[in-house]
Design a protein around this motif. Structure first.
Motif: not given
Length: 291
Positions: A26-46
Motif C-alpha cells: 500500500a505504501l509503495y503504491y501510494l508513494a507516487p500520489l504522496y509525491v504529487m500532492v506534496t510537490t503541488s503544495l511547494k514553491s519552485l524554490d522549495e
C-alpha cells in the motif's frame, strides 16, 4: 497442548507477515500520489532546494489555482477549467447511453435469443478487442458525414459506439444468471418485452449497472487518443489539455503546477472509486464476468 500453541503461533506469525506485506504494498503504491500532492503544495524554490519526499515547509495552493485557471495549454492560458467541463459534458451522456443500450442488448442476448444471436454476441466480443487505432479512420469518415467532427457531440458518439461492446458483454453475462423460468413465467402471465425488462430485470441490475458506470466513466474520462484525434480546439477533454500543459514550455518547468494539474485531471475517477468502489466489487462477484 504444545502442538496447538505452536500451530496458533505459526498462524499468528503468518497473519502478521501478510499484514506487513500488505502495508508495504500500500505504501509503495501510494508513494507516487504522496509525491504529487506534496510537490503541488511547494514553491519552485522549495522544490529545487529540497528532497522529493520532503513535507512542504510552507504549503500553499497557488499551483492549484494556476493549474485550474491560468496555466498555458498551448496558445491559450486558461488552465484546465474549460477542458475539465468539456470532459464532464462528454462523459455523463456517453456513460448513461452506452450503459442503458448495453443493458437492453444484454437482456435480449440472454433471454430473447433469436436466429444468429450467438453470432452477434461473438461479433460484440471481437469488438471488445479491436484497438482504438483501427477505428480512427472509419470513425473520422463517419463523423465527417454526420457533421460532428471536432465537436463534443462527436466524441460522445465515438465513446458510445466503442463502449457498447463492453457494456453488452457485461450485462449479457450478468443476465444469464437470471433464471429463465422467471422470464418464462412472466411471459405466460402476459408480460411483454418491455414489461419484463422494467419490472423483473431492471430491479435486479443495480450491481452490474454500477460496474458499467464505473468502467465506462474511467475509460472515457481517461481516454486520450479519441480526444486528441476527434476533439476540436473547443471540445478537447482534460486529458489532452493536461498533455498540452505539461509539454508547453514557458522557460521554466513548473513541477508544482504540473503535479496539481495531474491530480485535478485524475480526481473524478479517484473520487468515484472511493465512493462506489465497493459496489464495483459486488457487481463483479455477483456475475459481471461470468458466462
Amino acid at each position: 497442548m504444545h502442538a496447538n500453541s505452536s500451530t496458533s503461533s505459526g498462524v499468528r506469525l503468518g497473519r502478521i507477515a501478510i499484514y506487513v506485506l500488505l502495508v508495504f504494498c500500500a505504501l509503495y503504491y501510494l508513494a507516487p500520489l504522496y509525491v504529487m500532492v506534496t510537490t503541488s503544495l511547494k514553491s519552485l524554490d522549495e522544490i529545487r532546494s529540497g528532497n522529493l519526499l520532503d513535507i512542504p515547509l510552507h504549503p500553499n495552493t497557488s499551483a492549484w489555482a494556476k493549474a485550474w485557471g491560468g496555466a498555458c495549454t498551448g496558445v491559450q492560458c486558461e488552465g484546465l477549467a474549460p477542458y475539465f467541463w468539456n470532459s464532464v459534458k462528454m462523459v455523463i451522456p456517453a456513460v448513461l447511453i452506452s450503459t442503458f443500450v448495453g443493458s437492453v442488448n444484454g437482456y435480449v442476448l440472454a433471454h430473447w435469443r433469436f436466429r444468429g444471436s450467438e453470432i452477434v454476441f461473438t461479433a460484440l466480443m471481437v469488438g471488445c478487442f479491436i484497438p482504438f487505432q483501427v477505428v480512427i479512420l472509419p470513425m473520422a469518415r463517419l463523423l465527417g458525414l454526420m457533421h460532428l467532427a471536432n465537436t463534443t457531440y462527436g466524441l460522445i458518439l465515438v465513446h458510445i459506439i466503442y463502449g457498447i461492446a463492453f457494456t453488452t458483454l457485461f450485462f449479457r453475462n450478468y443476465y444469464v444468471s437470471v433464471p429463465d423460468e422467471l422470464v418464462k413465467a412472466a411471459r405466460i402471465d402476459g408480460a411483454g418485452f418491455g414489461m419484463i425488462y422494467w419490472r423483473i430485470i431492471l430491479p435486479l441490475s443495480l450491481p452490474i449497472f454500477m460496474v458499467c458506470f464505473i468502467w465506462q466513466f474511467t475509460q472515457i474520462w481517461n481516454d486520450f487518443l479519441f480526444g486528441v484525434v476527434f476533439g476540436g480546439s473547443d471540445a478537447q477533454p482534460v486529458t489532452v489539455a493536461l498533455n498540452n500543459l505539461v509539454n508547453t514550455s514557458t522557460g521554466v518547468t513548473e513541477y508544482n503546477v504540473n503535479m496539481a494539474a495531474a491530480i485535478i485531471a485524475a480526481l473524478p475517477t479517484l473520487v468515484l472509486y472511493l465512493v462506489a468502489g465497493k459496489y464495483f466489487v459486488r457487481g463483479l462477484t455477483a456475475g459481471a464476468v461470468k458466462g
